[in-house]
Design a protein around this motif. Structure first.
Motif, PDB file in Angstrom:
ATOM      1  N   UNK A  36       0.838  -1.205   0.000  1.00 51.67           N
ATOM      2  CA  UNK A  36       0.000   0.000   0.000  1.00 51.67           C
ATOM      3  C   UNK A  36       0.866   1.245   0.000  1.00 51.67           C
ATOM      4  N   UNK A  37       1.973   1.205   0.721  1.00 50.96           N
ATOM      5  CA  UNK A  37       2.956   2.291   0.703  1.00 50.96           C
ATOM      6  C   UNK A  37       3.776   2.241  -0.578  1.00 50.96           C
ATOM      7  N   UNK A  38       4.122   1.021  -1.002  1.00 49.82           N
ATOM      8  CA  UNK A  38       4.945   0.863  -2.191  1.00 49.82           C
ATOM      9  C   UNK A  38       4.310   1.399  -3.462  1.00 49.82           C
ATOM     10  N   UNK A  39       2.988   1.365  -3.542  1.00 53.57           N
ATOM     11  CA  UNK A  39       2.322   1.888  -4.736  1.00 53.57           C
ATOM     12  C   UNK A  39       2.515   3.396  -4.883  1.00 53.57           C
ATOM     13  N   UNK A  40       2.833   4.081  -3.777  1.00 52.85           N
ATOM     14  CA  UNK A  40       3.167   5.506  -3.886  1.00 52.85           C
ATOM     15  C   UNK A  40       4.501   5.689  -4.601  1.00 52.85           C
ATOM     16  N   UNK A  41       5.422   4.754  -4.401  1.00 52.66           N
ATOM     17  CA  UNK A  41       6.698   4.803  -5.125  1.00 52.66           C
ATOM     18  C   UNK A  41       6.476   4.560  -6.611  1.00 52.66           C
ATOM     19  N   UNK A  42       5.528   3.674  -6.935  1.00 48.66           N
ATOM     20  CA  UNK A  42       5.177   3.432  -8.334  1.00 48.66           C
ATOM     21  C   UNK A  42       4.688   4.727  -8.982  1.00 48.66           C
ATOM     22  N   UNK A  43       3.823   5.423  -8.269  1.00 54.38           N
ATOM     23  CA  UNK A  43       3.295   6.683  -8.797  1.00 54.38           C
ATOM     24  C   UNK A  43       4.388   7.740  -8.910  1.00 54.38           C
ATOM     25  N   UNK A  44       5.247   7.821  -7.895  1.00 53.47           N
ATOM     26  CA  UNK A  44       6.323   8.812  -7.920  1.00 53.47           C
ATOM     27  C   UNK A  44       7.221   8.618  -9.136  1.00 53.47           C
ATOM     28  N   UNK A  45       7.557   7.368  -9.412  1.00 58.38           N
ATOM     29  CA  UNK A  45       8.405   7.085 -10.567  1.00 58.38           C
ATOM     30  C   UNK A  45       7.714   7.491 -11.863  1.00 58.38           C
ATOM     31  N   UNK A  46       6.417   7.225 -11.954  1.00 60.11           N
ATOM     32  CA  UNK A  46       5.693   7.585 -13.178  1.00 60.11           C
ATOM     33  C   UNK A  46       5.667   9.098 -13.377  1.00 60.11           C
ATOM     34  N   UNK A  47       5.565   9.852 -12.295  1.00 56.25           N
ATOM     35  CA  UNK A  47       5.565  11.315 -12.397  1.00 56.25           C
ATOM     36  C   UNK A  47       6.924  11.830 -12.871  1.00 56.25           C
ATOM     37  N   UNK A  48       7.983  11.276 -12.304  1.00 57.62           N
ATOM     38  CA  UNK A  48       9.333  11.704 -12.692  1.00 57.62           C
ATOM     39  C   UNK A  48       9.596  11.357 -14.152  1.00 57.62           C
ATOM     40  N   UNK A  49       9.221  10.143 -14.552  1.00 59.04           N
ATOM     41  CA  UNK A  49       9.455   9.727 -15.936  1.00 59.04           C
ATOM     42  C   UNK A  49       8.618  10.527 -16.930  1.00 59.04           C
ATOM     43  N   UNK A  50       7.492  11.064 -16.437  1.00 56.47           N
ATOM     44  CA  UNK A  50       6.642  11.890 -17.312  1.00 56.47           C
ATOM     45  C   UNK A  50       7.190  13.307 -17.453  1.00 56.47           C
ATOM     46  N   UNK A  51       8.245  13.627 -16.697  1.00 54.32           N
ATOM     47  CA  UNK A  51       8.877  14.941 -16.808  1.00 54.32           C
ATOM     48  C   UNK A  51       8.182  16.047 -16.043  1.00 54.32           C
ATOM     49  N   UNK A  52       7.378  15.688 -15.035  1.00 58.44           N
ATOM     50  CA  UNK A  52       6.695  16.708 -14.236  1.00 58.44           C
ATOM     51  C   UNK A  52       7.709  17.514 -13.419  1.00 58.44           C
ATOM     52  N   UNK A  53       7.365  18.764 -13.153  1.00 59.29           N
ATOM     53  CA  UNK A  53       8.265  19.593 -12.348  1.00 59.29           C
ATOM     54  C   UNK A  53       8.172  19.202 -10.878  1.00 59.29           C
TER      55      UNK A  53
END
Length: 288
Positions: free
Chosen positions: A124-141
């Motif tokens: 449940x905590x780890x899925x936040x890391x999944x989301x964080x990685x997707x945001x970084x890879x998408x080039x978000x500021x």
């Protein structure tokens, strides 16, 4: 944004999927498992089945690593040329890791560390890391990433079933889950984390079979509040794996709009507090 170097730091209790750890080059803060005869490092020199075998003789204690270890990891990240760090930990209501990371981050100069208290546990905590990685890879500021992660806390939830509350009780992690009535009437609670990141009873069912079904039902209901979702199932103990295989197939059939599906055992450090027999399902509601 592409020129900014953002690193990831997660704790072992977050059970971040191995492929995500590798994809994001994430450093893992290892929790500690302490027996009378020595100390072990979560997922490094002790594995889940060894822990469950030894529970018959001794229930160990768990602890976070010392501050110096975390500080050294942050300095390693800095030495690798990173300027920013996303640190993701299990709930501060269940572990002192989040606070320790915050304190150590203040001692490392020229490193911008965002520490997310997921108010969650395990995958449940780890899925936040999944989301964080997707945001970084998408080039978000950077500011957008931080805000989206903070806003996303309520969009990820884990429901889990345990065969006995004995280990949660002995480990002091029982939270708001009542164990007395359940033991008398064979009531099995479906457990999750509340808004403060504390364990609470979502619902109850009489007997194991109905308890597991309620866990599935609660997870599907949460997933269906979104049009897309990530799903993760986790378990403790080889006997439970037989059940979780069937549950995994059920979730895939009942939830047609899954983006990514994850499946793994829980970390030994979490297993100390649940014992064998845990079945967990985590859902991450995604944006349209």
């Amino acid at each position: 944004m592409k020129n900014e170097k953002i690193a990831f730091l997660v704790d072992s209790g977050s059970d971040v999927p191995q492929n995500i750890l590798e994809q994001g080059n994430m450093k893992v803060i290892p929790l500690k498992i302490i027996y009378k005869d020595g100390e072990y490092t979560d997922k490094v020199d002790i594995q889940p089945e060894e822990l469950y075998d030894r529970l018959k003789e001794e229930i160990p204690k768990t602890s976070l690593p010392d501050g110096e270890t975390i500080k050294n990891m942050l300095n390693e990240i800095k030495a690798e040329g990173y300027t920013k760090v996303i640190a993701i930990t299990i709930s501060s209501g269940l572990s002192g890791t989040n606070n320790m990371v915050r304190l150590m981050a203040e001692e490392v100069e020229d490193l911008d560390v965002f520490v997310l208290d997921t108010k969650n546990v395990g995958i449940g905590s780890g899925l936040h890391a999944v989301q964080a990685l997707s945001y970084v890879e998408a080039g978000m500021d950077w500011e957008t990433i931080k805000q989206k992660l903070q806003d996303g806390i309520e969009k990820i939830k884990i429901h889990f079933y345990v065969d006995t509350l004995e280990y949660l009780q002995k480990g002091g992690r029982i939270g708001l889950v009542s164990s007395l009535v359940g033991n008398l009437l064979n009531l099995k609670p479906v457990i999750s984390c509340n808004d403060d990141g504390i364990y609470y009873t979502v619902t109850k069912a009489r007997g194991s079979k109905k308890g597991i079904q309620k866990t599935i039902d609660c997870s599907i209901e949460f997933a269906n509040k979104a049009k897309k979702y990530d799903v993760a199932v986790c378990y403790a103990g080889t006997e439970t794996k037989k059940i979780i295989d069937t549950i995994a197939e059920t979730m895939k059939e009942m939830l047609p709009n899954i983006r990514d599906f994850y499946y793994d055992t829980i970390s030994p450090a979490l297993g100390v507090h649940t014992g064998p027999g845990l079945i967990g399902i985590a859902i991450s509601q995604l944006e349209d």
